[in-house]
Design an enzyme around this catalytic site. Structure first.
Site, mmCIF file in Angstrom:
data_model
loop_
_atom_site.group_PDB
_atom_site.id
_atom_site.type_symbol
_atom_site.label_atom_id
_atom_site.label_comp_id
_atom_site.label_asym_id
_atom_site.label_seq_id
_atom_site.Cartn_x
_atom_site.Cartn_y
_atom_site.Cartn_z
ATOM 1 N N ASN A 173 0.825 -1.208 0.000
ATOM 2 C CA ASN A 173 0.000 0.000 0.000
ATOM 3 C C ASN A 173 0.860 1.259 0.000
ATOM 4 O OD1 ASN A 173 -2.376 -1.546 0.224
ATOM 5 N ND2 ASN A 173 -2.131 -1.672 2.445
ATOM 6 N N ASN A 174 2.184 1.082 -0.119
ATOM 7 C CA ASN A 174 3.118 2.203 -0.012
ATOM 8 C C ASN A 174 3.224 2.936 -1.347
ATOM 9 O OD1 ASN A 174 5.571 3.788 0.062
ATOM 10 N ND2 ASN A 174 6.114 2.683 1.936
ATOM 11 N N TYR A 175 2.628 4.126 -1.405
ATOM 12 C CA TYR A 175 2.592 4.895 -2.652
ATOM 13 C C TYR A 175 3.990 5.308 -3.097
ATOM 14 C CZ TYR A 175 1.449 8.626 -5.953
ATOM 15 O OH TYR A 175 1.381 9.421 -7.068
ATOM 16 N N ASP A 200 10.871 -5.629 0.718
ATOM 17 C CA ASP A 200 11.050 -5.290 2.125
ATOM 18 C C ASP A 200 12.402 -4.611 2.207
ATOM 19 O OD1 ASP A 200 9.769 -5.492 4.770
ATOM 20 O OD2 ASP A 200 11.651 -6.454 5.320
ATOM 21 N N SER A 201 12.429 -3.486 2.839
ATOM 22 C CA SER A 201 13.662 -2.710 2.840
ATOM 23 C C SER A 201 13.827 -1.967 4.148
ATOM 24 C CB SER A 201 13.666 -1.730 1.660
ATOM 25 O OG SER A 201 12.491 -0.927 1.676
ATOM 26 N N LYS A 208 17.993 9.310 -6.597
ATOM 27 C CA LYS A 208 17.599 8.086 -5.897
ATOM 28 C C LYS A 208 17.154 7.002 -6.871
ATOM 29 C CE LYS A 208 14.802 6.485 -2.005
ATOM 30 N NZ LYS A 208 13.772 6.847 -1.000
ATOM 31 N N HIS A 211 19.092 1.506 -3.220
ATOM 32 C CA HIS A 211 19.087 0.069 -2.943
ATOM 33 C C HIS A 211 17.973 -0.622 -3.720
ATOM 34 C CE1 HIS A 211 16.563 2.343 -0.297
ATOM 35 N NE2 HIS A 211 16.020 1.307 0.288
#
EC number: 3.6.1.66
Length: 200
Positions: free
Chosen positions: A8-10, A68-69, A170, A175
């Protein structure tokens, strides 16, 4: 190739979409699972990425991608690590302030961002890729761009934080970019599995 975006991370969606779109990979973001249904019980970034991707692939019977970070700070390793998002329990700004406070009497400020990308198929097959970004922790919060620990992370070879360098830098050096590059290098293997094994 269409892949469900298992988050759900925009902010993550925007970053990943900009990297994958030129490679004819479309992220589908309108597939949601209540985060409470997914228990990130893994002890590594890779394990938690796999848990999320597998849950979405199984629920929607379609290929899913999850990441996952987080950040690992050498002086307090393995923290914040897999607990990066909830390090303080009070959000990004307080997470950053907590890190600065913990490091205020420490000379070693080396850190690295880690990102694990997992591609899961409904049949249980999963591919995982990892990327790193090396740097140091700044003495103060700097910059308003980005999210998470960007305002306190200075990439190797730079004097500015990611919060100052912005999204263009970025997108090319993060990463997540390195992990996705590793995925793209193996893309043919994944597409072959999709065409000739899973879709068989």
């Amino acid at each position: 190739m269409d892949i469900i975006f298992a988050s759900n991370n925009y902010h993550k969606f925007i970053e990943m979409e900009s990297i994958l779109k030129p490679h004819q990979i479309t992220l589908l973001k309108d597939f949601q699972i209540d985060e409470k249904e997914i228990i990130e019980s893994g002890l590594t970034f890779e394990a938690n990425a796999q848990i999320k991707a597998r849950a979405f692939a199984k629920r929607f019977n379609q290929v899913a991608i999850a990441d996952d970070s987080g950040i690992i700070i050498e002086a307090i390793s393995p923290l914040p690590g897999i607990y990066s998002k909830r390090y303080s329990g009070l959000g990004d700004t307080v997470n950053n302030i907590k890190v600065l406070d913990v490091l205020k009497n420490k000379e070693n400020r080396q850190a690295r961002f880690v990102c694990a990308i997992a591609i899961a198929f409904p049949d249980g097959k999963i591919f995982t890729y990892v990327g790193n970004m090396l740097g140091n922790i700044a003495l103060n919060l700097k910059g308003s761009m980005g999210f998470g620990y960007d305002p306190i992370f200075i990439p190797d070879g730079k004097q500015e934080t990611l919060g100052e360098l912005g999204s263009t830098y970025k997108d090319e050096h993060s990463h997540r970019r390195h992990a996705l590059n590793n995925f793209l290098e193996a893309k043919d293997e994944i597409i072959d599995y999709w065409r000739y094994t899973w879709k068989k």
